[in-house]
Enzyme design. Sequence first.
Site, short mmCIF file in Angstrom:
data_model
loop_
_atom_site.label_atom_id
_atom_site.label_comp_id
_atom_site.label_asym_id
_atom_site.label_seq_id
_atom_site.Cartn_x
_atom_site.Cartn_y
_atom_site.Cartn_z
N HIS A 195 37.75 -16.38 4.27
CA HIS A 195 38.57 -16.07 5.45
C HIS A 195 40.02 -16.47 5.24
O HIS A 195 40.94 -15.80 5.71
CB HIS A 195 38.00 -16.81 6.68
CG HIS A 195 36.92 -16.03 7.35
ND1 HIS A 195 35.98 -16.60 8.16
CD2 HIS A 195 36.64 -14.72 7.33
CE1 HIS A 195 35.17 -15.66 8.62
NE2 HIS A 195 35.55 -14.51 8.11
N ARG A 333 29.47 5.81 3.28
CA ARG A 333 28.44 5.11 2.52
C ARG A 333 27.25 4.85 3.44
O ARG A 333 27.43 4.34 4.55
CB ARG A 333 28.96 3.79 1.99
CG ARG A 333 27.83 3.03 1.31
CD ARG A 333 28.29 1.79 0.66
NE ARG A 333 28.64 0.75 1.60
CZ ARG A 333 29.20 -0.41 1.22
NH1 ARG A 333 29.49 -0.60 -0.04
NH2 ARG A 333 29.47 -1.33 2.10
N ASP A 446 30.77 -5.60 -6.36
CA ASP A 446 29.40 -5.83 -6.81
C ASP A 446 29.26 -5.62 -8.32
O ASP A 446 28.50 -6.34 -8.97
CB ASP A 446 28.42 -4.93 -6.04
CG ASP A 446 28.05 -5.58 -4.72
OD1 ASP A 446 27.74 -6.78 -4.71
OD2 ASP A 446 28.11 -4.89 -3.69
N CYS A 493 36.43 1.84 -5.18
CA CYS A 493 36.59 1.44 -3.77
C CYS A 493 36.39 -0.05 -3.57
O CYS A 493 36.32 -0.52 -2.44
CB CYS A 493 35.67 2.24 -2.87
SG CYS A 493 33.92 1.97 -3.21
C1 PEP Z 1 31.90 -3.13 -3.82
O1 PEP Z 1 30.85 -3.71 -4.08
O2 PEP Z 1 32.91 -3.16 -4.55
C2 PEP Z 1 32.02 -2.39 -2.55
C3 PEP Z 1 33.08 -1.64 -2.31
O3 PEP Z 1 31.03 -2.55 -1.64
P1 PEP Z 1 30.94 -3.86 -0.69
O4 PEP Z 1 32.14 -4.70 -0.95
O5 PEP Z 1 30.86 -3.37 0.70
O6 PEP Z 1 29.66 -4.47 -1.18
MG MG Z 2 29.12 -3.32 -2.88
#
Ligand code: PEP
Ligand code: MG
Length: 563
Positions: A195, A333, A446, A493
């Site tokens: 945060h 998504r 991820d 993304c």
């Molecule tokens: C990622 O994993 O980079 C992604 C965009 O998904 P999230 O951050 O929502 O897991």
């Molecule tokens: Mg992700």
Amino acid sequence: MTDSTEPTSTTTVYGTPVVPGVAYAPAAWTRRPPMPPATAPELPEDQREGAVADFDAATKAVADGLFKRASEAEGHVAEVLTVTASLATDRAWKREATGRIRKGTPAVQATMAATEKFIVLFEKAGGLMEERTTDLRDVRDRVIAHLQGQPEPGIPLADHPVVLLADDLSPADTAGLRPELYVAIATQVGGPTSHTSIIARQLGIPCIVAARELDEIPDGAPVLVDAHRGTLTLGVDEAGALQAVAEDAERLKVIRQWHGPAHTADGVPVQLLANVQDGAGAAAAAEGEAEGVGLFRTELLFLNTPVEPSVDSQAESYEPVFAAFPSSKVVVRTLDAGSDKPVPFATLSEEFNPALGVRGIRTTGHNEKLLIHQLDAIAEAAKLQPGTDVWVMAPMVSTIPEAEWFSGLVRERGLKAGIMIEVPSAVILIDQFLEAVDFVSIGTNDLTQYTMAADRMSPHLAEYTDPWQPAVLALIARTAAEGRKQSKPVGVCGEAAADPVLACVLTGMGITSLSMATNAIPPVGAELSQVTMAQCEAAAAAVRGSRDAGAARERARKALGLA
Ligand code: PEP
Ligand code: MG
């Protein structure tokens, strides 16, 4: 020989940069107040109810104060303060403390013990919950201050610009900082997604986290913070430091003047899209410079929804996002439920390793209808906005049959089908995955977590969860190259897309779109406008073979002509 007017040597402390910028000012340390003793004489029975009342009054005062500050703040700052205020009213935590007081523990020690118990629980849960331990400790310290008749702890007011240093900062502390006085922040722990980082980003204060050797910087010493590189340097020449600050101010000026659509200095277009979670966010993105939506995180609509919403009601939630971009691309998504984003109606309650568990597309193994209903709802909403180019992708796909099954269902509904590239298995077999879908989008948050085997929410692993890790860059490059070969779009993304220098590297690798928080778009667009495609390609080539994330950053900066 050294000139007495020249600095004799410099000392540099390294951390993970989370909000770019350069600042030069004296260091100002802030430390949490020392804890009272963990034990104290037992309360006589006739004083216990009074102590419970004092505890209730203290928690109420803390919550009221934080809710008031939340109501006066905006955006993420308001959201984060509300979360902290809610912890002060948390029933289970209060029950734990008052139970102890009624058994004779004084209110201060009961507050400490109850908090400790919840910290252990939060740490065990990991992910986002673990990040909330900073908030809970902050609430504890505030409540204790009230019980002791002291003012709530906080950051001492600066009357001149300072670089704020801390072991860790609570979001409530960070939220009140004035950027003209607190010109940079550095913490010893904390992660890029904490945060504190989120608030620093909103306030535009250069910020470095996970600077392990921060103690080497004494209170009051002038320090040059370079939050592009993640360095804090002592003993620098003042004129040089001020010049670096002035150059960074120029960079900010370019950002403020930048308008999309984005292209490189030699005119090659780069599609910059927004990451959103609801209609309001999409409307804000449409007012800004986003060309569309590259990641609509649908699960965030349902974090507090106990039962699966009907198809019609889901469609009502999705349609405003499409309406915000009536003639552009919106990449939806499907539910990424599980792990750090538990959705009550879709997430298993007991898992030892939730990040490696039933999350993303895997939830359909338990309830296939969830996905079918969601796709029906997306298709229904898309029909109401026929001009929007709706693409649909699944998170956490790791096998070819999953990708084939998903794209079949999406295409049946007349929509473009894709998958996120978040698991190394998807890169290993990227040629086959790309054959099964119309596009892919790399979730670098991820992908980094799973490649480096490092919990993305851990405040202790920021060095590993850095998308500049050469292994992660190699996987991205491989995915982009295969996309080019098969002429299929490959977007990014994850947070990596929001790093202006990395965005240039990704562009040079052949990534076809970059999606990020709306307010990250101008810095990325401005950086791209300063470099040619050939420089981006040179930066992409330069990072190959780097031995660590820092070296990759330096090589890219050099190739892009950045100091
Ligand atoms: C990622 O994993 O980079 C992604 C965009 O998904 P999230 O951050 O929502 O897991
Ligand atoms: Mg992700």
